[in-house]
Each structure stands twice: as C-alpha cells, then as structure tokens.
Design a protein around this motif. Structure first.
Motif, PDB file in Angstrom:
ATOM      1  N   GLU A 128       0.822  -1.212   0.000  1.00  0.00           N
ATOM      2  CA  GLU A 128       0.000   0.000   0.000  1.00  0.00           C
ATOM      3  C   GLU A 128       0.854   1.259   0.000  1.00  0.00           C
ATOM      4  O   GLU A 128       0.481   2.272  -0.572  1.00  0.00           O
ATOM      5  CB  GLU A 128      -0.953  -0.017   1.200  1.00  0.00           C
ATOM      6  N   ASN A 129       2.023   1.186   0.645  1.00  0.00           N
ATOM      7  CA  ASN A 129       2.955   2.313   0.668  1.00  0.00           C
ATOM      8  C   ASN A 129       4.384   1.778   0.587  1.00  0.00           C
ATOM      9  O   ASN A 129       4.650   0.627   0.953  1.00  0.00           O
ATOM     10  CB  ASN A 129       2.785   3.153   1.949  1.00  0.00           C
ATOM     11  N   TYR A 130       5.281   2.633   0.133  1.00  0.00           N
ATOM     12  CA  TYR A 130       6.661   2.208  -0.112  1.00  0.00           C
ATOM     13  C   TYR A 130       7.609   3.284   0.402  1.00  0.00           C
ATOM     14  O   TYR A 130       7.378   4.481   0.201  1.00  0.00           O
ATOM     15  CB  TYR A 130       6.862   1.994  -1.611  1.00  0.00           C
ATOM     16  N   ALA A 131       8.683   2.838   1.100  1.00  0.00           N
ATOM     17  CA  ALA A 131       9.658   3.795   1.639  1.00  0.00           C
ATOM     18  C   ALA A 131      11.070   3.300   1.397  1.00  0.00           C
ATOM     19  O   ALA A 131      11.338   2.092   1.437  1.00  0.00           O
ATOM     20  CB  ALA A 131       9.425   3.998   3.137  1.00  0.00           C
ATOM     21  N   ARG A 132      11.994   4.252   1.144  1.00  0.00           N
ATOM     22  CA  ARG A 132      13.422   3.943   0.992  1.00  0.00           C
ATOM     23  C   ARG A 132      14.204   4.779   1.998  1.00  0.00           C
ATOM     24  O   ARG A 132      14.718   5.848   1.683  1.00  0.00           O
ATOM     25  CB  ARG A 132      13.889   4.237  -0.440  1.00  0.00           C
ATOM     26  N   PRO A 133      14.285   4.288   3.243  1.00  0.00           N
ATOM     27  CA  PRO A 133      14.983   5.054   4.292  1.00  0.00           C
ATOM     28  C   PRO A 133      16.463   5.237   3.963  1.00  0.00           C
ATOM     29  O   PRO A 133      17.070   4.407   3.287  1.00  0.00           O
ATOM     30  CB  PRO A 133      14.789   4.207   5.547  1.00  0.00           C
ATOM     31  N   GLN A 134      17.040   6.303   4.509  1.00  0.00           N
ATOM     32  CA  GLN A 134      18.438   6.638   4.253  1.00  0.00           C
ATOM     33  C   GLN A 134      19.350   6.287   5.417  1.00  0.00           C
ATOM     34  O   GLN A 134      20.551   6.549   5.372  1.00  0.00           O
ATOM     35  CB  GLN A 134      18.549   8.130   3.929  1.00  0.00           C
ATOM     36  N   ALA A 149       5.967  -1.084   2.731  1.00  0.00           N
ATOM     37  CA  ALA A 149       7.142  -1.840   2.305  1.00  0.00           C
ATOM     38  C   ALA A 149       8.379  -0.971   2.499  1.00  0.00           C
ATOM     39  O   ALA A 149       8.461   0.135   1.970  1.00  0.00           O
ATOM     40  CB  ALA A 149       7.006  -2.239   0.842  1.00  0.00           C
ATOM     41  N   ILE A 150       9.326  -1.474   3.289  1.00  0.00           N
ATOM     42  CA  ILE A 150      10.538  -0.708   3.609  1.00  0.00           C
ATOM     43  C   ILE A 150      11.713  -1.320   2.859  1.00  0.00           C
ATOM     44  O   ILE A 150      12.133  -2.443   3.141  1.00  0.00           O
ATOM     45  CB  ILE A 150      10.794  -0.728   5.132  1.00  0.00           C
ATOM     46  N   ASP A 151      12.236  -0.591   1.915  1.00  0.00           N
ATOM     47  CA  ASP A 151      13.310  -1.070   1.050  1.00  0.00           C
ATOM     48  C   ASP A 151      14.643  -0.490   1.528  1.00  0.00           C
ATOM     49  O   ASP A 151      14.811   0.731   1.581  1.00  0.00           O
ATOM     50  CB  ASP A 151      13.032  -0.638  -0.394  1.00  0.00           C
ATOM     51  N   LEU A 152      15.585  -1.371   1.855  1.00  0.00           N
ATOM     52  CA  LEU A 152      16.885  -0.943   2.392  1.00  0.00           C
ATOM     53  C   LEU A 152      17.957  -0.812   1.305  1.00  0.00           C
ATOM     54  O   LEU A 152      19.148  -0.772   1.609  1.00  0.00           O
ATOM     55  CB  LEU A 152      17.365  -1.928   3.461  1.00  0.00           C
ATOM     56  N   ILE A 153      17.537  -0.710   0.068  1.00  0.00           N
ATOM     57  CA  ILE A 153      18.489  -0.739  -1.048  1.00  0.00           C
ATOM     58  C   ILE A 153      19.517   0.387  -0.984  1.00  0.00           C
ATOM     59  O   ILE A 153      20.646   0.241  -1.463  1.00  0.00           O
ATOM     60  CB  ILE A 153      17.721  -0.701  -2.396  1.00  0.00           C
ATOM     61  N   ASP A 154      19.169   1.524  -0.385  1.00  0.00           N
ATOM     62  CA  ASP A 154      20.091   2.660  -0.317  1.00  0.00           C
ATOM     63  C   ASP A 154      21.112   2.547   0.819  1.00  0.00           C
ATOM     64  O   ASP A 154      21.970   3.430   0.963  1.00  0.00           O
ATOM     65  CB  ASP A 154      19.308   3.969  -0.153  1.00  0.00           C
ATOM     66  N   LEU A 155      21.023   1.490   1.620  1.00  0.00           N
ATOM     67  CA  LEU A 155      21.910   1.359   2.784  1.00  0.00           C
ATOM     68  C   LEU A 155      23.154   0.517   2.502  1.00  0.00           C
ATOM     69  O   LEU A 155      23.954   0.270   3.408  1.00  0.00           O
ATOM     70  CB  LEU A 155      21.129   0.784   3.966  1.00  0.00           C
ATOM     71  N   ASN A 156      23.299   0.055   1.265  1.00  0.00           N
ATOM     72  CA  ASN A 156      24.533  -0.614   0.829  1.00  0.00           C
ATOM     73  C   ASN A 156      24.920  -1.802   1.711  1.00  0.00           C
ATOM     74  O   ASN A 156      26.019  -1.859   2.270  1.00  0.00           O
ATOM     75  CB  ASN A 156      25.693   0.395   0.778  1.00  0.00           C
TER      76      ASN A 156
END
Length: 260
Positions: A4-10, A44-51
């Motif tokens: 329903e929602n998507y986030a890419r935390p830094q 949905a929490i996507d950690l792709i930016d956290l390397n």
C-alpha cells in the motif's frame, strides 16, 4: 502480495522507526517469501540505499551484508576458501538460480523457517548477527528466542578453518527440504538438524558425546542415535516424526563420516 505504501529510508535508524510505527510493515529485499502471503503490506521498507549487499573479510572474520543474495553466497570465493563446499551444497537446490539471485541471506535468517538450508549451514559455524536495535547476537540465540521487531544489518562468521559437511532430504530438487543436517569440526564438533515444521537445533548431547572422540563407525552411530533421541522433528503433511527420526540418523552419520 500488495504494497500500500513504499519507503526507501536513508539510515538504519529511520528504517527501524518506520518498521515499529506501522504494525503490518515489512522489510523488502528479494521478497521471495512475501509473495506467498496474500495479506496486503501497509508499508514496504526497502533498504536498497543502505549498501548492505557485500561479502568481505578481515584476518579473523567474514562479513555478509543482509541484502547479499543466496546466489552470491553460493559462488563466493571468500566463502568457499573458508568453509569448503558447505554453502554450495546447502544452497544449490533452493528452487533455482533465478530465485537465489533475488532471495537474500537477511530474509532467510530473519524468517527462521524450519526448512531453511541457510540457517542450518550457518548454525554449525561461529556465527553472529548484527541487529539495528539489539546489536550483536549469537545466531543460535536468535533462532531460539523468537522473532524480534528489528532489522538484520549483517552476518558475521569467525574464521577458524572448520571441516564441514551438509546433507538434506527433499522430495524433489526444487522442493523445500524435509530435513537438513550440517556438521562442522574444529576442536569441537557441532551438529545441527533442521526439520519442518520445527526450526534448526543443535544436537547438544550428541555434540558433547562425539567431541574429542575418534570418529570411528561405532562412535558415529552412537552420536547419530543420540540426535534421534534428543531432538523433536514434528509431523507434517510430508512425513511423520518417526520417519524423520530414522532419516536424521542417516544424514548425521553421513555428515560425520565426511569430516573425520
């Protein structure tokens, strides 16, 4: 599966805050097992930016980022040089290469699935996980304590040059395993058996019995019988507890023979 929602935390702190604020939020990596769930995911929490997709080593330890794919783990020279073919054997029958290219080690460990080849293989090594909130935790403690509302950053494995072996029982090559078994030998012998619907467990009595003894046929058979007696395997639609007890003896026997 619907997001329903998507986030890419830094940052990990931001990711943990989002995870705790929304009850039905999920960390998404490969999302291979989330796809089996028909319930919608609020966030949905996507950690792709956290390397956190890496396998690297120091003189004493190996560090595996939580977003590292099972395929990368399977073919890594660093992993093979330190643990032989343990992970190659454990991972090669998990569905297929396309699946292993997207499934992650973090998701496999966090899920604590009873059919996890990954957890069984890791559990016979000196392995700990690095969690955002709870910090460093022994893998076996994490398996036994239950799920935490937390995020795995990386897996850390001590280098101690173990001899290793892995065996499992599957109905077919692409099926999830019914039984998994891993053994490692350094100055101590570790024996771990995983079974659906249970999770992977150390056979502590068998480990205590066999460590320091000659790995002859008699001692190996005695250790295998102890595994059958001390562990609960559970019944499921694939096989009974009694059947799994008998098969576990065979798998443990084979694994111990390979490390002697």
């Amino acid at each position: 599966m619907k997001f329903e929602n998507y986030a890419r935390p830094q940052s990990f702190e931001e990711a943990l805050k989002l995870l705790k604020e929304e009850k039905s939020s999920k960390i998404v990596g490969g999302s291979t097992f989330l796809r089996l769930n028909k319930k919608p995911v609020k966030l949905a929490i996507d950690l792709i930016d956290l390397n956190i997709d890496y396998i690297k080593e120091t003189d004493d330890e190996i560090f595996i980022g939580a977003f590292t794919s099972l395929r990368d783990l399977e073919i890594s020279p660093i992993i093979k040089n330190n643990f032989g073919d343990l992970f190659e054997k454990a991972l090669k029958n998990i569905v297929g290469v396309q699946f292993r290219n997207v499934a992650t080690i973090g998701g496999s460990v966090y899920g604590r699935f009873g059919f996890s080849d990954v957890i069984t293989a890791l559990a016979v090594l000196d392995c700990k996980i690095d969690l955002v909130e709870h910090g460093f935790m022994d893998l076996n403690e994490f398996i036994l304590e239950g799920k935490y509302k937390d995020i795995i950053k990386q897996i850390i494995i001590k280098k101690n040059n173990p001899k290793t072996s892995y065996h499992m029982l599957r109905k077919s090559d692409a099926d999830f395993p019914t039984l998994t078994c891993a053994v490692s030998k350094t100055d101590k012998i570790k024996i771990v058996v995983g079974s659906r619907p249970k999770t992977a467990h150390h056979a502590l009595k068998a480990e205590e019995f066999i460590t320091g003894k000659e790995l002859n046929d008699e001692n190996i058979m005695s250790a295998a019988k102890l595994v059958m007696e001390e562990l609960e395997f559970g019944d499921d639609i694939r096989s009974s507890q009694t059947y799994k007890e008998q098969v576990a003896q065979v798998l443990v026997k084979r694994a111990l023979m390979e490390v002697r």
